[in-house]
Design a protein around this motif. Structure first.
Motif, PDB file in Angstrom:
ATOM      1  N   GLN A   1    -115.328 -60.758 -19.766  1.00 41.03           N
ATOM      2  CA  GLN A   1    -113.935 -60.414 -20.070  1.00 41.03           C
ATOM      3  C   GLN A   1    -113.123 -60.264 -18.784  1.00 41.03           C
ATOM      4  OE1 GLN A   1    -113.843 -56.958 -22.617  1.00 41.03           O
ATOM      5  NE2 GLN A   1    -115.296 -57.836 -24.062  1.00 41.03           N
ATOM      6  N   ASN A   2    -113.716 -59.623 -17.791  1.00 39.53           N
ATOM      7  CA  ASN A   2    -113.024 -59.445 -16.514  1.00 39.53           C
ATOM      8  C   ASN A   2    -112.703 -60.794 -15.864  1.00 39.53           C
ATOM      9  OD1 ASN A   2    -113.257 -56.712 -16.882  1.00 39.53           O
ATOM     10  ND2 ASN A   2    -114.948 -56.441 -15.442  1.00 39.53           N
TER      11      ASN A   2
ATOM     12  N   GLN B   1    -109.907 -62.606 -17.685  1.00 39.16           N
ATOM     13  CA  GLN B   1    -108.608 -62.026 -17.350  1.00 39.16           C
ATOM     14  C   GLN B   1    -108.114 -62.579 -16.012  1.00 39.16           C
ATOM     15  OE1 GLN B   1    -109.277 -57.794 -17.476  1.00 39.16           O
ATOM     16  NE2 GLN B   1    -109.387 -57.729 -19.710  1.00 39.16           N
TER      17      GLN B   1
ATOM     18  N   ASP C   1    -106.985 -66.116 -16.670  1.00 43.49           N
ATOM     19  CA  ASP C   1    -105.671 -66.140 -17.325  1.00 43.49           C
ATOM     20  C   ASP C   1    -104.569 -65.875 -16.303  1.00 43.49           C
ATOM     21  OD1 ASP C   1    -106.752 -66.691 -19.771  1.00 43.49           O
ATOM     22  OD2 ASP C   1    -106.752 -64.616 -20.470  1.00 43.49           O
TER      23      ASP C   1
END
Length: 428
Positions: free
Chosen positions: A335-336, A339, A342
């Motif tokens: 997830q990190n 991010q 993104d």
């Protein structure tokens, strides 16, 4: 931008296919150049990126491109490079995009995707693959960041879980199999072919059993002699194998040779000279060092890396308790990374905004300097400068607001307080 991991491993393909898809070290750099050329001329990326991980248990390609057909192109390239029909290759391949590719890299480095759960050798192999890609100029911002985080995740998993506890290695598995065939290894003569990391590990495990004699045969004499000296063994030349193979009860081979070193005929002669006394052979190489037909001989017990997989799985149950904890760490780190990915996707937009604003600033500054040069009042010049910059800065958003309709207009209305910190913003 498309992040993709494509490959096959011991879960999806037998050793007979894995050895055909393996990349010898000296071919990785030219292979990387070929991979990058698939996507040269990308409009969105300054340069495509690629890395190749090739071990006895897996061959994987990691790449970054904006080509929508990246998977198909990579499969076709891999098929052509190794001269394997795409139809034979495709059923064994996995193609993992974006977050799936990130998770896979993290799991591989942490030993969660290995034949030996929690083994550490793969991390070193992955670091070597990254180093080779960097030296070949195939790494860029995205893959470099991915692999740096991959190494950090592997360190975190090993430091915070017991994934490496109760370790069962391929080397330990080889010893365990030998003990099932021979009553005592201490009465056997053992030959190791090669002097790389895997042979080093195996020889160390066998040496702990105090064999009757231990020999090392390696292409580079100096390296073989060094390993033999450390283990209290004897170094011999590879060229001596045909004449001396019959002397050994246990043979373990793992070299980087692209062709078998031990053929069926040589083993048949050795068994005859041994008066059919059993011979235990372990082939840890991919491509294989020992011709597969040797396994059909009645007095030979031949095992490959896939065969040893069943043995090492016996020890995996002891480490399953740590898997859930390791997977949780990996999920968070994926997830990190996504991010971060993104955030990187808006960099071109931010660059364009800054570029446009800078062009406005320069144009208005030059206009103000011309006004001052002809003697205009400085206060009037500053006033004109500020008004002109403000009008130009607000022109785009105002035009968008005036021309938008329906949902688009509503979206702009809701964005304006955040973008301009107006009275409608939560942060006054």
């Amino acid at each position: 931008m498309q992040l993709l991991a494509l490959g096959l491993n011991h879960h999806t393909a037998p050793v007979s296919l894995r050895e055909r898809v393996a990349f010898p070290f000296e071919r990785i750099e030219p292979a990387l150049a070929g991979l990058k050329s698939l996507w040269t001329g990308s409009a969105k990326l300054s340069a495509p990126e690629a890395a190749i991980l090739s071990t006895c248990n897996r061959t994987e390609i990691y790449c970054v491109t904006d080509d929508a057909a990246a998977r198909e192109r990579a499969v076709h390239w891999l098929s052509q490079f190794h001269n394997i029909p795409a139809g034979d290759l495709a059923p064994h391949l996995y193609a993992l995009p974006q977050s799936d590719a990130v998770r896979h890299a993290f799991r591989v480095a942490s030993g969660l995707d290995s034949m030996v759960l929690g083994e550490t050798q793969i991390l070193g192999q992955l670091k070597d693959a990254v180093r080779t890609a960097a030296e070949a100029g195939a790494l860029g911002t995205y893959l470099n960041q991915l692999f740096q985080r991959t190494f950090a995740v592997a360190k975190e998993v090993r430091g915070q879980t017991e994934i490496g506890a109760h370790s069962v290695s391929m080397a330990a598995a080889a010893v365990r199999l030998a003990q099932r065939i021979f009553e005592s290894i201490s009465t056997q003569k053992v030959l190791f072919i090669g002097a790389g990391e895997m042979i080093d590990l195996c020889a160390t495990h066998f040496a702990a059993q105090n064999p009757k004699a231990l020999y090392i045969a390696n292409r580079t004499a100096e390296r073989g002699e060094k390993l033999a000296e450390r283990l209290g063994g004897t170094a011999i030349r590879l060229s001596e194998l045909p004449q001396r193979l019959h002397e050994f009860d246990i043979v373990v081979s793992c070299t980087a040779s692209t062709l078998p070193l031990i053929g069926l005929g040589a083993v048949e002669r050795a068994i005859k000279a041994r008066k059919h006394k059993p011979m235990f052979m372990v082939d840890l190489a991919v491509p294989r060092d020992i011709e597969p037909e040797v396994g059909r001989l009645a007095d030979v017990f031949l095992y490959t890396v896939d065969d040893l997989g069943a043995v090492v799985r016996e020890g995996n149950a002891l480490r399953q308790a740590a898997v859930a904890q390791a997977e949780a760490i990996i999920d968070t780190r994926v997830q990190n990374f996504m991010q971060w990915l993104d955030a990187r996707s808006v960099v071109p937009v931010i660059r364009d905004i800054h570029g446009t604003a800078e062009a406005m600033r320069v144009a208005e500054l030059e206009r103000a300097q011309r006004m001052l040069a002809r003697g205009d009042d400085p206060a009037a010049v500053l006033e004109a400068l500020s008004q002109s910059l403000t009008r130009k800065f607000l022109h785009g958003p105002t035009h968008a607001l005036n021309t938008a309709r329906g949902d688009s207009r509503e979206q702009i209305i809701h964005l304006i307080p955040e973008l301009f910190r107006t009275s409608g913003s939560a942060d006054k």
